[in-house]
Design a protein around this motif. Structure first.
Motif, PDB file in Angstrom:
ATOM      1  N   UNK A  67       0.830  -1.211   0.000  1.00 40.36           N
ATOM      2  CA  UNK A  67       0.000   0.000   0.000  1.00 40.36           C
ATOM      3  C   UNK A  67       0.862   1.258   0.000  1.00 40.36           C
ATOM      4  N   UNK A  68       1.943   1.225   0.786  1.00 39.72           N
ATOM      5  CA  UNK A  68       2.832   2.394   0.825  1.00 39.72           C
ATOM      6  C   UNK A  68       3.490   2.608  -0.538  1.00 39.72           C
ATOM      7  N   UNK A  69       3.907   1.518  -1.180  1.00 36.91           N
ATOM      8  CA  UNK A  69       4.544   1.637  -2.504  1.00 36.91           C
ATOM      9  C   UNK A  69       3.551   2.153  -3.547  1.00 36.91           C
ATOM     10  N   UNK A  70       2.294   1.722  -3.461  1.00 35.48           N
ATOM     11  CA  UNK A  70       1.255   2.208  -4.391  1.00 35.48           C
ATOM     12  C   UNK A  70       0.985   3.692  -4.133  1.00 35.48           C
ATOM     13  N   UNK A  71       0.829   4.049  -2.845  1.00 33.47           N
ATOM     14  CA  UNK A  71       0.552   5.451  -2.487  1.00 33.47           C
ATOM     15  C   UNK A  71       1.690   6.377  -2.921  1.00 33.47           C
ATOM     16  N   UNK A  72       2.916   5.885  -2.820  1.00 34.47           N
ATOM     17  CA  UNK A  72       4.087   6.688  -3.206  1.00 34.47           C
ATOM     18  C   UNK A  72       4.367   6.648  -4.708  1.00 34.47           C
ATOM     19  N   UNK A  73       3.461   5.993  -5.444  1.00 30.96           N
ATOM     20  CA  UNK A  73       3.561   5.894  -6.917  1.00 30.96           C
ATOM     21  C   UNK A  73       4.866   5.215  -7.369  1.00 30.96           C
ATOM     22  N   UNK A  74       5.348   4.285  -6.547  1.00 31.83           N
ATOM     23  CA  UNK A  74       6.607   3.613  -6.888  1.00 31.83           C
ATOM     24  C   UNK A  74       6.440   2.635  -8.054  1.00 31.83           C
ATOM     25  N   UNK A  75       5.253   2.047  -8.200  1.00 31.60           N
ATOM     26  CA  UNK A  75       4.988   1.187  -9.360  1.00 31.60           C
ATOM     27  C   UNK A  75       4.716   2.052 -10.595  1.00 31.60           C
ATOM     28  N   UNK A  76       3.959   3.127 -10.367  1.00 29.61           N
ATOM     29  CA  UNK A  76       3.614   4.037 -11.458  1.00 29.61           C
ATOM     30  C   UNK A  76       4.876   4.604 -12.122  1.00 29.61           C
ATOM     31  N   UNK A  77       5.882   4.897 -11.312  1.00 29.54           N
ATOM     32  CA  UNK A  77       7.152   5.430 -11.846  1.00 29.54           C
ATOM     33  C   UNK A  77       7.842   4.422 -12.763  1.00 29.54           C
ATOM     34  N   UNK A  78       7.487   3.143 -12.585  1.00 32.05           N
ATOM     35  CA  UNK A  78       8.040   2.084 -13.448  1.00 32.05           C
ATOM     36  C   UNK A  78       7.056   1.703 -14.559  1.00 32.05           C
ATOM     37  N   UNK A  79       6.044   2.582 -14.763  1.00 31.25           N
ATOM     38  CA  UNK A  79       5.061   2.403 -15.837  1.00 31.25           C
ATOM     39  C   UNK A  79       4.129   1.210 -15.602  1.00 31.25           C
ATOM     40  N   UNK A  80       3.858   0.924 -14.312  1.00 31.41           N
ATOM     41  CA  UNK A  80       2.934  -0.156 -13.948  1.00 31.41           C
ATOM     42  C   UNK A  80       1.798   0.431 -13.102  1.00 31.41           C
ATOM     43  N   UNK A  81       0.568   0.195 -13.533  1.00 31.53           N
ATOM     44  CA  UNK A  81      -0.609   0.583 -12.748  1.00 31.53           C
ATOM     45  C   UNK A  81      -1.039  -0.653 -11.959  1.00 31.53           C
ATOM     46  N   UNK A  82      -0.620  -0.714 -10.695  1.00 32.40           N
ATOM     47  CA  UNK A  82      -0.915  -1.890  -9.861  1.00 32.40           C
ATOM     48  C   UNK A  82      -2.215  -1.641  -9.100  1.00 32.40           C
ATOM     49  N   UNK A  99       6.607 -11.150 -18.460  1.00 34.87           N
ATOM     50  CA  UNK A  99       7.601 -11.506 -17.442  1.00 34.87           C
ATOM     51  C   UNK A  99       8.389 -10.303 -16.920  1.00 34.87           C
ATOM     52  N   UNK A 100       8.675  -9.330 -17.813  1.00 34.23           N
ATOM     53  CA  UNK A 100       9.459  -8.166 -17.390  1.00 34.23           C
ATOM     54  C   UNK A 100       8.675  -7.284 -16.419  1.00 34.23           C
ATOM     55  N   UNK A 101       7.356  -7.190 -16.654  1.00 31.08           N
ATOM     56  CA  UNK A 101       6.516  -6.377 -15.750  1.00 31.08           C
ATOM     57  C   UNK A 101       6.465  -7.032 -14.364  1.00 31.08           C
ATOM     58  N   UNK A 102       6.329  -8.356 -14.333  1.00 36.29           N
ATOM     59  CA  UNK A 102       6.317  -9.061 -13.040  1.00 36.29           C
ATOM     60  C   UNK A 102       7.651  -8.862 -12.329  1.00 36.29           C
ATOM     61  N   UNK A 103       8.742  -8.938 -13.066  1.00 30.94           N
ATOM     62  CA  UNK A 103      10.070  -8.715 -12.464  1.00 30.94           C
ATOM     63  C   UNK A 103      10.167  -7.301 -11.892  1.00 30.94           C
ATOM     64  N   UNK A 104       9.653  -6.328 -12.608  1.00 35.10           N
ATOM     65  CA  UNK A 104       9.660  -4.933 -12.137  1.00 35.10           C
ATOM     66  C   UNK A 104       8.866  -4.794 -10.838  1.00 35.10           C
ATOM     67  N   UNK A 106       8.790 -27.509 -11.101  1.00 33.99           N
ATOM     68  CA  UNK A 106       8.503 -26.638 -12.248  1.00 33.99           C
ATOM     69  C   UNK A 106       7.009 -26.378 -12.435  1.00 33.99           C
ATOM     70  N   UNK A 107       6.173 -27.266 -11.919  1.00 35.39           N
ATOM     71  CA  UNK A 107       4.713 -27.058 -11.989  1.00 35.39           C
ATOM     72  C   UNK A 107       4.239 -26.000 -10.987  1.00 35.39           C
ATOM     73  N   UNK A 108       4.982 -25.884  -9.888  1.00 37.86           N
ATOM     74  CA  UNK A 108       4.517 -25.029  -8.783  1.00 37.86           C
ATOM     75  C   UNK A 108       5.262 -23.702  -8.708  1.00 37.86           C
ATOM     76  N   UNK A 109       6.544 -23.700  -9.062  1.00 37.43           N
ATOM     77  CA  UNK A 109       7.410 -22.532  -8.829  1.00 37.43           C
ATOM     78  C   UNK A 109       8.025 -22.040 -10.151  1.00 37.43           C
ATOM     79  N   UNK A 110       8.100 -20.716 -10.286  1.00 38.90           N
ATOM     80  CA  UNK A 110       8.874 -20.130 -11.376  1.00 38.90           C
ATOM     81  C   UNK A 110       9.617 -18.915 -10.828  1.00 38.90           C
ATOM     82  N   UNK A 111      10.919 -19.043 -10.697  1.00 40.25           N
ATOM     83  CA  UNK A 111      11.725 -17.915 -10.234  1.00 40.25           C
ATOM     84  C   UNK A 111      11.902 -16.932 -11.388  1.00 40.25           C
ATOM     85  N   UNK A 112      11.713 -15.665 -11.098  1.00 42.06           N
ATOM     86  CA  UNK A 112      11.795 -14.618 -12.133  1.00 42.06           C
ATOM     87  C   UNK A 112      13.223 -14.060 -12.188  1.00 42.06           C
TER      88      UNK A 112
END
Length: 283
Positions: free
Chosen positions: A18-33, A200-205, A277-283
């Motif tokens: 919530x703090x990261x969303x409020x501080x627009x930290x995702x938005x600065x990376x071009x992600x609307x979370x 995948x790149x957006x999830x990594x971001x 591999x069915x359950x986990x995928x490391x980014x």
């Protein structure tokens, strides 16, 4: 800007998001979370991942492992909270149950089938040496439903995160008779396979942003008072919770997945194990 939907419980663990969303930290990376609070918990979030109602869930480890093995087309991309979840075992304040042995053959309130509150009832029963096949459940959806069920006597005990439930203990609505910590890291981040394949790149971001936030979360000035106010807690309870809680920035490894699946299999919560591999995928 890419919109990504994320869901989690309305609890103190998720304040970094919530703090990261409020501080627009995702938005600065071009992600609307877009965050959705899910008071019903893990069972509901599993359903939301399956239906595409959410792209990401911050979810209990045992619940999402069970659901992925059962066909949920999602993967765990990271551990979110490394420390165990401390489940308080609660009865109505005026209940005749005094100790954990008193509730052996009584009815447990659970938020929904497949929820953490149901799975941990099995773990607790196994810890106590009870016959897990004898467990009886009353579906109550939310913590408010648990208050009603325990007060009216349609259920006898309720397992929920100890600190979030403490205000109900302080008010004399519930009485806590024991604790049951999870034997594994409590929260992971799960993502729908389709989203992982397409973005995948957006999830990594998103993971990079939240990991920076959780690394320094405890150092935020007056964070204990912020949490206490936001979640209706006593400051000393939040201080204790913060001392016990460790966020993670690491993927789930094979050894920990085996530990979770072995216990779920032993308790007959799953009837087969998924591959790593069915359950986990490391980014």
């Amino acid at each position: 800007m890419k919109t990504i939907k994320i869901a989690g419980v309305p609890e103190h663990f998720n304040l970094p998001w919530h703090l990261a969303i409020e501080n627009k930290e995702f938005e600065k990376q071009n992600v609307d979370l877009e965050w959705t609070d899910v008071p019903e918990g893990t069972g509901k979030m599993c359903q939301m991942l399956r239906s595409g109602e959410t792209d990401i869930a911050v979810i209990l480890t045992e619940g999402i492992v069970k659901d992925i093995v059962a066909g949920n087309a999602s993967k765990i991309v990271q551990i979110y909270v490394q420390s165990p979840l401390i489940w308080g075992i609660h009865v109505a304040a005026n209940s005749s149950y005094k100790t954990i042995s008193d509730i052996e053959n009584s009815k447990v309130a659970i938020s929904r089938l497949g929820s953490g509150s149901q799975l941990m009832a099995y773990v607790n029963a196994d810890n106590q040496g009870w016959e897990t096949n004898n467990l009886q459940f009353e579906i109550i959806n939310t913590i408010d439903g648990a208050v009603e069920a325990l007060t009216k006597g349609t259920a006898d005990y309720f397992m929920w995160e100890r600190f979030m439930t403490k205000p109900l203990v302080d008010k004399g609505i519930f009485r806590r008779i024991a604790d049951c910590p999870t034997p594994w890291p409590c929260f992971v981040i799960a993502v729908r396979n389709k989203v992982l394949e397409e973005h995948p790149e957006i999830i990594k971001t998103i993971l990079d942003v939240i990991n920076k936030k959780t690394e320094t979360f405890k150092d935020i000035p007056n964070i204990d008072k912020v949490l206490a106010t936001k979640f209706n807690q006593k400051t000393q309870d939040i201080e204790e919770w913060l001392s016990l809680t460790e966020w993670s920035q690491k993927p789930l490894d094979q050894e920990m997945l085996n530990k979770v699946q072995n216990q779920l299999l032993q308790l007959k919560i799953i009837d087969k194990k998924g591959t790593f591999d069915e359950v986990v995928k490391a980014i």
